[in-house]
Structure formats: structure tokens, C-alpha cells
Design a protein around this motif. Structure first.
Motif, PDB file in Angstrom:
ATOM      1  N   ASP A 218       0.882  -1.165   0.000  1.00 35.15           N
ATOM      2  CA  ASP A 218       0.000   0.000   0.000  1.00 35.15           C
ATOM      3  C   ASP A 218       0.918   1.212   0.000  1.00 35.15           C
ATOM      4  OD1 ASP A 218      -1.390   2.240   1.250  1.00 35.15           O
ATOM      5  OD2 ASP A 218      -2.949   0.851   1.897  1.00 35.15           O
TER       6      ASP A 218
ATOM      7  N   GLY B 261      -0.251   6.822  -1.760  1.00 39.26           N
ATOM      8  CA  GLY B 261      -1.002   7.649  -0.820  1.00 39.26           C
ATOM      9  C   GLY B 261      -1.615   8.903  -1.405  1.00 39.26           C
ATOM     10  N   ALA B 262      -1.821   8.912  -2.737  1.00 40.91           N
ATOM     11  CA  ALA B 262      -2.348  10.119  -3.368  1.00 40.91           C
ATOM     12  C   ALA B 262      -3.741  10.453  -2.852  1.00 40.91           C
ATOM     13  CB  ALA B 262      -2.420   9.910  -4.879  1.00 40.91           C
ATOM     14  N   ASN B 263      -4.033  11.722  -2.805  1.00 38.16           N
ATOM     15  CA  ASN B 263      -5.368  12.174  -2.431  1.00 38.16           C
ATOM     16  C   ASN B 263      -6.025  12.806  -3.644  1.00 38.16           C
ATOM     17  OD1 ASN B 263      -5.245  11.473   0.376  1.00 38.16           O
ATOM     18  ND2 ASN B 263      -3.728  13.098   0.551  1.00 38.16           N
TER      19      ASN B 263
ATOM     20  N   GLY C 256      -6.913   8.594  -1.316  1.00 35.65           N
ATOM     21  CA  GLY C 256      -7.715   9.331  -0.351  1.00 35.65           C
ATOM     22  C   GLY C 256      -8.868   9.957  -1.121  1.00 35.65           C
TER      23      GLY C 256
ATOM     24  N   TYR D 159     -10.483   7.942   8.584  1.00 39.47           N
ATOM     25  CA  TYR D 159      -9.288   7.269   8.071  1.00 39.47           C
ATOM     26  C   TYR D 159      -9.135   5.844   8.615  1.00 39.47           C
ATOM     27  CZ  TYR D 159      -4.339   7.428   6.521  1.00 39.47           C
ATOM     28  OH  TYR D 159      -3.124   7.205   5.919  1.00 39.47           O
TER      29      TYR D 159
ATOM     30  N   ASP E 179      -9.414   2.270   6.632  1.00 36.52           N
ATOM     31  CA  ASP E 179      -8.246   1.390   6.614  1.00 36.52           C
ATOM     32  C   ASP E 179      -8.600  -0.016   7.107  1.00 36.52           C
ATOM     33  OD1 ASP E 179      -5.837   2.054   5.425  1.00 36.52           O
ATOM     34  OD2 ASP E 179      -5.327   3.511   6.978  1.00 36.52           O
TER      35      ASP E 179
ATOM     36  N   TYR F   3       2.602  -1.112   4.488  1.00 34.40           N
ATOM     37  CA  TYR F   3       2.087   0.244   4.283  1.00 34.40           C
ATOM     38  C   TYR F   3       3.271   1.192   4.240  1.00 34.40           C
ATOM     39  CZ  TYR F   3      -2.424  -1.654   5.831  1.00 34.40           C
ATOM     40  OH  TYR F   3      -3.563  -2.393   5.964  1.00 34.40           O
TER      41      TYR F   3
ATOM     42  N   THR G 170       4.181   4.885   4.259  1.00 30.47           N
ATOM     43  CA  THR G 170       3.732   6.275   4.432  1.00 30.47           C
ATOM     44  C   THR G 170       4.750   7.011   5.304  1.00 30.47           C
ATOM     45  OG1 THR G 170       2.606   6.218   6.587  1.00 30.47           O
ATOM     46  CG2 THR G 170       1.354   5.391   4.708  1.00 30.47           C
TER      47      THR G 170
ATOM     48  N   GLN H 250       2.771   8.792  10.662  1.00 29.29           N
ATOM     49  CA  GLN H 250       1.519   8.029  10.780  1.00 29.29           C
ATOM     50  C   GLN H 250       1.697   6.744  11.591  1.00 29.29           C
ATOM     51  OE1 GLN H 250      -0.979   7.554   7.357  1.00 29.29           O
ATOM     52  NE2 GLN H 250      -0.374   9.502   6.449  1.00 29.29           N
TER      53      GLN H 250
ATOM     54  N   HIS I 213      -1.140   5.795  14.024  1.00 23.69           N
ATOM     55  CA  HIS I 213      -2.344   5.340  13.309  1.00 23.69           C
ATOM     56  C   HIS I 213      -2.218   3.852  12.965  1.00 23.69           C
ATOM     57  CE1 HIS I 213      -5.421   4.965  10.187  1.00 23.69           C
ATOM     58  NE2 HIS I 213      -4.485   4.562   9.351  1.00 23.69           N
ATOM     59  N   PHE I 214      -1.063   3.466  12.412  1.00 18.14           N
ATOM     60  CA  PHE I 214      -0.921   2.064  12.002  1.00 18.14           C
ATOM     61  C   PHE I 214      -0.828   1.134  13.206  1.00 18.14           C
ATOM     62  CE2 PHE I 214       0.020   4.186   7.989  1.00 18.14           C
ATOM     63  CZ  PHE I 214      -0.872   3.487   7.174  1.00 18.14           C
TER      64      PHE I 214
HETATM   65  N1  ARG Z   1      -3.866   9.349   1.685  1.00 18.15           N
HETATM   66  C1  ARG Z   1      -3.106   9.198   2.876  1.00 18.15           C
HETATM   67  C2  ARG Z   1      -2.393  10.488   3.228  1.00 18.15           C
HETATM   68  O1  ARG Z   1      -2.302  11.396   2.431  1.00 18.15           O
HETATM   69  C3  ARG Z   1      -2.105   8.082   2.766  1.00 18.15           C
HETATM   70  C4  ARG Z   1      -2.706   6.724   2.616  1.00 18.15           C
HETATM   71  C5  ARG Z   1      -1.784   5.654   3.082  1.00 18.15           C
HETATM   72  N2  ARG Z   1      -2.368   4.347   3.090  1.00 18.15           N
HETATM   73  C6  ARG Z   1      -3.219   3.883   4.019  1.00 18.15           C
HETATM   74  N3  ARG Z   1      -3.712   2.684   3.867  1.00 18.15           N
HETATM   75  N4  ARG Z   1      -3.579   4.605   5.050  1.00 18.15           N
HETATM   76  O2  ARG Z   1      -1.893  10.605   4.314  1.00 18.15           O
END
Ligand code: ARG
Length: 583
Positions: A118, A121-123, A160, A323, A327, A345, A347, A351, A354-355
Motif C-alpha cells: 500500500d 497515498g495520493a489524495n 484518499g 481514516y 483502513d 504500508y 507512508t 503516521q 495510526h498504524f
Molecule cells: N492518503 C493518505 C495520506 O495522504 C495516505 C494513505 C496511506 N495508506 C493507508 N492505507 N492509510 O496521508
């Protein structure tokens, strides 16, 4: 193929046994005194304690029993080390096996296993910025590494595309164009096929709305409500969402393609949405999710925790998912569809918490099977050359595209100035070298560490850089092209020290890839190819290759540099870049 260290350790173990000691003392390691030997065994020192005699005596007895044919040196030295050097014929045989085996005989530890990487991480609706460089590059290379090691590796961008940013855009759009049919609750017809905004407009709407949210509480409220309504299936909002997705995805594809970063799956948070209701119901039924101030949370703290691990918020008090919810639901989807043995993952390391939280929740709830590994590869920040956070001149966040362009322009100037290729090749060669500079500059750092982006240093043709590696490959390719057909020439015993060093370096491919995989560290592959390229260049400088008159000998040189080149090319393809024809 068996690893050299295992092979010699077995031989050494046998010698210990023959000498009357336990075989496990025969463990061999790479020498920490390369000036004295290539490998060493310190087992006699440990055995001395167990058998109550002088280590040197044990070492001497063991050396006498050692099957010496694979070694050019095997000697016991004070106080009881055994120093080893491999024989040229052994090395030639080993490399010949590597040369002829598929993928250089690297053991495919991932065969039959599936990994989801994974990364990216694009939004949606936000342009990629420089913060997206590292997860894209590191993730792509980890995915390719897993593929090389035999895994079925599925790269998923995990867009995202379901959170507050969508509600913000919808609310802002409603303020700007209130008469659009999407906002008319009585509208039952077909919505327009054309989006009510262009990509450029979209990229302006989002930051404007995001800024407004901070000062305008009423607006923020509406954005939250719109997010919730979107998630609940509001028809008009879904239609706007479709427009945003279509426009934004086309752009994301374009930018990732330009980085040679490719995802097997373009799923997003929204794709996890259908899994949420059943998952939430199940978590509530099991008593794992509990009510808390109107919300539903999963407590995940454990007795031994050194820091506080707050509960996972599963459902917010307004009923929307966040979020962590998506996930967790994404894990449900991944387990159901792909049943992975591992999920990585990639990132930003910020984060981490979070994980940690969602991994614990997933384990508690049995969302993943117990054997499935969950790993967060948290990366550090890329700073500017001055070590300060990367900012544009006006203090904004630099677009990823702009960064790539700066690197490309810098490299192009060199390519043109040095007349490296014909005019019509300039763009292609520039692109290849620029990507190598960018990616190697990033990947050569341990993922967790911060690093400084330094255009000049990364793009230099000398030193520990991507272009240096490419240069080495191109140099060998040009020798091979002058020589002619070389692919079937067998490896021969080394003629000099630099040939032997090169051969030893070649043997380190498999252990390097294994450690890189185990520790999720592409930087180990960079360090390896830098060493290997150094050995190639040293050999090239110290040996007359094309000028060699002894054709038999020459064939051996060619076979060796050909193998080294193939390994370098394989490694850079794992890292995610390639070499040009000329440089
Ligand atoms: N879109 C998220 C960000 O900008 C990152 C996603 C990472 N992957 C995940 N499964 N949370 O921070």
C-alpha cells in the motif's frame, strides 16, 4: 542456490565434527579484516570454553580436517581464529552457476505468497506534492523486490477519495454555483456528463475550501454534513464525486507514469465503504467497539505500553467514518479478495501511531488471519539542500511535477553540454538519467531517515549516485558491444585481486536482496550496487580487456563483466529505474 556462507559453514561444521567437536561451532562469517582473509570462523574460541583447551589447538585441528579444495587459504591464527580465502576455481564454479541459473540462482522465498504493498497515498483533487515522492519511490521498489523474490505482489495506491476533502469541495462548489442540478434535491434527470470544473479549477477549489474551513465554522459544519451525505449515497454528491474522480485520476496516472511508478490496483478509501456496515456491526456485536461520547471506539491499549495508545475511532459521533474506519474495512476487502500473507504500508513515519492502532484493532477483531504480517514502513522527510523543510519561493508546498522538472532540466543541460547523445535522443536519455538521480538519491538513504534533496549531488556522474551506476552499466555495455556475442561465455577463475574482489561482490547479490526484503530497506541494494559498480570499474582500470591478446583469457573477462552488468541492471530495475544505451 545455496548461499556461500551456508556452504562454507557446513564444510567447517564437518571439520569440527571430524576433529571431535560439535558441528555448530563451524559457523562462518564474512571477515572483518578483509586485508587478511575473506571469511572467518571464530568457533574455536567458543569451543575452547566448552572443551577446556586452548582455542588455537582446536583451530589447528579443525583446519587439518577441513576439506581444503575450495580454499586458497585456510589457516589457524592466534588466539584461535580460522581465516579463509576462497579458491579461484570455487568462485568460478559458483559464479558460473549464478550465470546460468534463472535470476542468478536467488532463492525465491516468496513463492506461493501474496503481499499487498500500500503506497503512493495520493489524495484525489489535490495535486501530488513533494511529500508524495518518497512513498511512491520506496513503495514501488519494495513491491518490485517482493516480485523478484517470487511473491505475488499487489501494489495498491489506496487513494484518499472518501474523506472530508470531498465534502469540502462539494460545499465550496455549492456556494459558488448553487444552481447546479447536483444540489437540487428534486432533480431526477440525468446529470451532465461534463464536470462543472476543470482540473485547474479543482486544484484551486480544494485549497480555498480547506483554508475557509479553518476560519468559517458554519462552512466547516456544512462540509462535514456533505461528507456524511456523500458517504450515505446522496445522488447529486455522488455524481460530483464521479467528476472529481475522473478528472483527478487522469492527472494522477500521468504523474505516476512519469515516475515509472505503476499500481496493480487503483482502489481507494471509497472502495472500502461497502465493507463498513457489516464490519462495524460485527465489531459492536463482539463487544470490541464500544460507545464513547456518541462515537464508537475500539480500545487498543495494552498493559505493557510505554506510551499511551488511544482507542481507534471507528464511527464518529455524526455517524461518518474516518481514516481508521476505511483502513480497517480495506483490510477486510484485501483479506477477502487476495488473502495476503503480508501487507506493507509505506507512508510518512508520522503516521506510526495510526498504524499501530489499526494493526492492533485488526488483530483483536480477527480481520486478518494471525499469520498475516502487518508492517508499517514509515519514511522520513525529504528536506531542501539546506536541511530545512522544502518550500517554494512563496512558502507553499512544491508540486511533485515541479521537482521532477527541476531535476530533468538540470540533467538535460548536462546531456546537451557533454554531447552525450544525438539531438533526437536527448529527451529520452535525460528522462532516464533524471529518474535514476531522483530515485537513487532517495533510496540510498535508509527509509526512516530524513535526507536533503540536493540536485547537484544526486545528478553527479561520479560518487554514490544513480547516474554513476548507470555510467558503469553503459561502459560495460559498450565493451560488450565491441566484443560481440558474449552471452554464452563461461566464467573463469580470477586473474588478479580486482577480478577476485569483483567475483566476491557478485556472490553477495542473494544475501543483499534477502536482507533488503527482510528489513524493507532498498538502501541495502543501493549500497550493494555501489560496491559492485566500484569493483567493476576497478577491474576495468586494472585489466586490459579489449586489448587482451590471449583470447581464452579475454573471454573470461568478458563473461565476468557481462554477469556483473546483468546483476547491476537487475538491481536497478528492482529499485525502479533503468539504464540508457549511451551516456
Ligand atoms: N492518503 C493518505 C495520506 O495522504 C495516505 C494513505 C496511506 N495508506 C493507508 N492505507 N492509510 O496521508
Amino acid at each position: 542456490m545455496e548461499r556461500i556462507l551456508d556452504y562454507i559453514s557446513d564444510k567447517m561444521g564437518l571439520a569440527f565434527e571430524k576433529a571431535g567437536y560439535e558441528a555448530s561451532y563451524g559457523k562462518v562469517t564474512v571477515s572483518n579484516r578483509p586485508d587478511l582473509c575473506e571469511y572467518q570462523c571464530n568457533g574455536a574460541l567458543a569451543a575452547a570454553k566448552a572443551y577446556h583447551c586452548a582455542p588455537i589447538q582446536i583451530a589447528q585441528k579443525v583446519v587439518e580436517e577441513l576439506d581444503a579444495q575450495d580454499f586458497s587459504l585456510a589457516e589457524a591464527v592466534m588466539p584461535g581464529f580460522i581465516n579463509l580465502r576462497l579458491s579461484g576455481s570455487f568462485l568460478a564454479g559458483y559464479l558460473e552457476q549464478m550465470r546460468t541459473a534463472p535470476d542468478f540462482g536467488v532463492e525465491k522465498s516468496g513463492t506461493g505468497k501474496t503481499v499487498v504493498v500500500d503506497y503512493g497515498g495520493a489524495n484525489v483533487a489535490k495535486p501530488l506534492h513533494i511529500g508524495h515522492l518518497r512513498p511512491a519511490i520506496i513503495g514501488e521498489s519494495l513491491k518490485r523486490l517482493h516480485q523478484f523474490m517470487g511473491y505475488n505482489a499487489i501494489g495498491d495506491v489506496h487513494l484518499g477519495d472518501w474523506g472530508l476533502q470531498m465534502g469540502l469541495i462539494i460545499a465550496e462548489l455549492q456556494d459558488r454555483q448553487p444552481n447546479l442540478p447536483y444540489f437540487d434535491p428534486d432533480f431526477t434527470g440525468e446529470y451532465p456528463a461534463e464536470a462543472p470544473f476543470t482540473l485547474t479549477e479543482l486544484e484551486e477549489i480544494y485549497p480555498a475550501a480547506s483554508a475557509r474551513k479553518k476560519t468559517d465554522a458554519e462552512f466547516a459544519e456544512r462540509a462535514h454534513a456533505a461528507t456524511y451525505a456523500l458517504q450515505q449515497g446522496n445522488r447529486g454528491y455522488r455524481a460530483i464525486w464521479q467528476h472529481i474522480m475522473r478528472i483527478s485520476l487522469a492527472d494522477l496516472h500521468r504523474v505516476y507514469d512519469s515516475l515509472d511508478v505503476h499500481f496493480e490496483k487503483w482502489l481507494g478509501e471509497s472502495d472500502a465503504d461497502p465493507y463498513i456496515p457489516a464490519m462495524v456491526a460485527d465489531l459492536k456485536a463482539k463487544g470490541l467497539a464500544i460507545p464513547s461520547e456518541g462515537a464508537w471506539v475500539i480500545p487498543v491499549a495494552e498493559p505493557g505500553d510505554k506510551k499511551e495508545i488511544p482507542p481507534v475511532i471507528l464511527v464518529k459521533s455524526d455517524g461518518s467514518s474516518i481514516y481508521a474506519t476505511t483502513d480497517l474495512a480495506t483490510m477486510v476487502q484485501r483479506m477477502q479478495d487476495w488473502n495476503p500473507d503480508k501487507i506493507l504500508y509505506v507512508t510518512d513515519k508520522r503516521q506510526n501511531l495510526h498504524f499501530e492502532q489499526i494493526f492492533r484493532a485488526a488483530r483483536k477483531a480477527g480481520i486478518v488471519k494471525p499469520e498475516t504480517e502487518l508492517e508499517h514502513v514509515g519514511h522520513g522527510t525529504m528536506n531542501g539542500a539546506d536541511g530545512k523543510p522544502f518550500k517554494t519561493r512563496d512558502g507553499g508546498v512544491l508540486r511533485l511535477e515541479q521537482l521532477v522538472k527541476e531535476m530533468t532540466d538540470f540533467v538535460r543541460a548536462k546531456v546537451v553540454e557533454n554531447k552525450i547523445v544525438d539531438e533526437n535522443e536527448v529527451e529520452n536519455t535525460t528522462h532516464i538519467i533524471a529518474l535514476a538521480a531522483l530515485k537513487y538519491g532517495d533510496l540510498s538513504n535508509q527509509p526512516t531517515k530524513d535526507y536533503n534533496f540536493d540536485l547537484e549531488r544526486f545528478a553527479a556522474f561520479e560518487g554514490n549516485t544513480g547516474p554513476y551506476i548507470l555510467y558503469t552499466i553503459v561502459r560495460v555495455k559498450s565493451i560488450l558491444a565491441k566484443y560481440g556475442a558474449w552471452e554464452h561465455l563461461p566464467i573463469q577463475a580470477p586473474v588478479n585481486d580486482s577480478a577476485k574482489d569483483l567475483m566476491l561482490s557478485v556472490t553477495r547479490l542473494a544475501p543483499t536482496l534477502e536482507s533488503a526484503l527482510r528489513t524493507a530497506s532498498p538502501n541495502l541494494i543501493c549500497a550493494y550496487i555501489y560496491e559492485l559498480a566500484g569493483c567493476v570499474n576497478k577491474f576495468y582500470h586494472e585489466t586490459r580487456i579489449l586489448g587482451e591478446e590471449d583470447k581464452e583469457k579475454q573471454a573470461g573477462y568478458i563473461a565476468l563483466i557481462g554477469l556483473a552488468k546483468d546483476i547491476l541492471e537487475t538491481c536497478i530495475s528492482i529499485l525502479g529505474f533503468e539504464a540508457p544505451e549511451k551516456m
